[in-house]
Design a protein around this motif. Structure first.
Motif, short mmCIF file in Angstrom:
data_model
loop_
_atom_site.label_atom_id
_atom_site.label_comp_id
_atom_site.label_asym_id
_atom_site.label_seq_id
_atom_site.Cartn_x
_atom_site.Cartn_y
_atom_site.Cartn_z
N ASP A 3 0.74 -1.47 0.10
CA ASP A 3 0.21 0.19 -0.11
C ASP A 3 0.99 1.33 0.15
OD1 ASP A 3 -2.47 -1.38 0.00
OD2 ASP A 3 -2.38 -1.47 2.00
N GLY A 4 2.20 1.09 0.42
CA GLY A 4 2.95 2.37 0.56
C GLY A 4 3.63 2.59 -0.92
N VAL A 5 3.48 1.89 -1.66
CA VAL A 5 4.39 1.97 -3.05
C VAL A 5 3.35 2.33 -3.98
CG1 VAL A 5 5.62 0.90 -4.67
CG2 VAL A 5 6.01 0.31 -2.43
N THR A 6 3.81 3.56 -4.74
CA THR A 6 3.05 4.02 -5.83
C THR A 6 3.59 3.41 -7.31
OG1 THR A 6 3.92 6.16 -5.90
CG2 THR A 6 2.00 5.90 -4.36
N MET A 7 2.88 3.73 -8.28
CA MET A 7 3.37 3.54 -9.64
C MET A 7 4.34 4.39 -9.80
SD MET A 7 2.19 1.00 -11.30
CE MET A 7 1.98 1.22 -12.91
N ARG A 8 4.11 5.77 -9.34
CA ARG A 8 5.13 6.85 -9.51
C ARG A 8 6.73 6.55 -8.91
NH1 ARG A 8 3.52 12.58 -8.20
NH2 ARG A 8 3.00 12.23 -10.58
N LEU A 10 7.68 3.20 -8.23
CA LEU A 10 8.13 2.24 -9.05
C LEU A 10 8.83 2.58 -10.34
CD1 LEU A 10 5.33 -0.31 -8.54
CD2 LEU A 10 7.50 -0.63 -7.36
N ALA A 11 8.21 3.88 -10.76
CA ALA A 11 8.88 4.35 -12.10
C ALA A 11 10.13 4.97 -11.87
CB ALA A 11 8.08 5.21 -12.92
N GLU A 12 10.00 5.67 -10.82
CA GLU A 12 11.36 6.41 -10.39
C GLU A 12 12.68 5.33 -10.26
OE1 GLU A 12 10.52 9.21 -7.06
OE2 GLU A 12 9.25 10.51 -8.62
N ARG A 13 12.29 4.36 -9.23
CA ARG A 13 13.26 3.40 -8.98
C ARG A 13 13.49 2.56 -10.21
NH1 ARG A 13 14.18 0.37 -4.01
NH2 ARG A 13 16.03 -0.72 -4.68
N SER A 14 12.83 2.51 -11.29
CA SER A 14 13.29 1.84 -12.51
C SER A 14 13.85 2.49 -13.60
CB SER A 14 11.88 1.02 -13.03
OG SER A 14 11.21 0.30 -11.95
N GLU A 15 13.64 3.96 -13.10
CA GLU A 15 14.23 4.95 -14.19
C GLU A 15 13.55 4.72 -15.41
OE1 GLU A 15 18.48 4.42 -14.31
OE2 GLU A 15 18.43 4.83 -11.98
N VAL A 16 12.19 4.92 -15.40
CA VAL A 16 11.38 5.03 -16.58
C VAL A 16 10.21 6.00 -16.17
CG1 VAL A 16 11.71 2.58 -17.54
CG2 VAL A 16 9.87 3.01 -15.95
#
Length: 92
Positions: A3-8, A10-16
């Motif tokens: 619940d604490g993780v957002t798509m944003r 995940l995108a930042e962490r994945s560099e996309v």
């Protein structure tokens, strides 16, 4: 946790770009379901490689997968969340 993780995030962490994740997966539930499915496919392949055949082999694979589930409580929680909250068409 899930619940604490957002798509944003995940995108930042994945560099996309966030749009890239949404274009590929549609939503967080599908992304998590895909990640969990890939993880368990890898574990099943490892457990099956060189393992015993028949019932002994099946038990060995089941023990291996159960061990992986026990070592990854966040993935297990995410998998349960996705399984019980996502619609069937979102799952891969």
């Amino acid at each position: 946790g899930y619940d604490g993780v957002t798509m944003r995030m995940l995108a930042e962490r994945s560099e996309v770009a966030s749009a890239t994740l949404y274009n590929i997966y549609g939503n967080k539930e599908t992304l998590v379901a895909t990640a969990v499915a890939e993880l368990f496919e890898e574990q099943l392949a490892r457990a099956s490689a060189g393992g015993a055949a028949g019932l002994d082999g099946a038990l060995e694979r089941a023990r291996s997968i159960a061990g992986e589930i026990g070592r990854m409580p966040e993935y297990t929680r995410a998998m349960v969340t996705v399984y019980f909250s996502a619609s069937a068409e979102n799952l891969v």
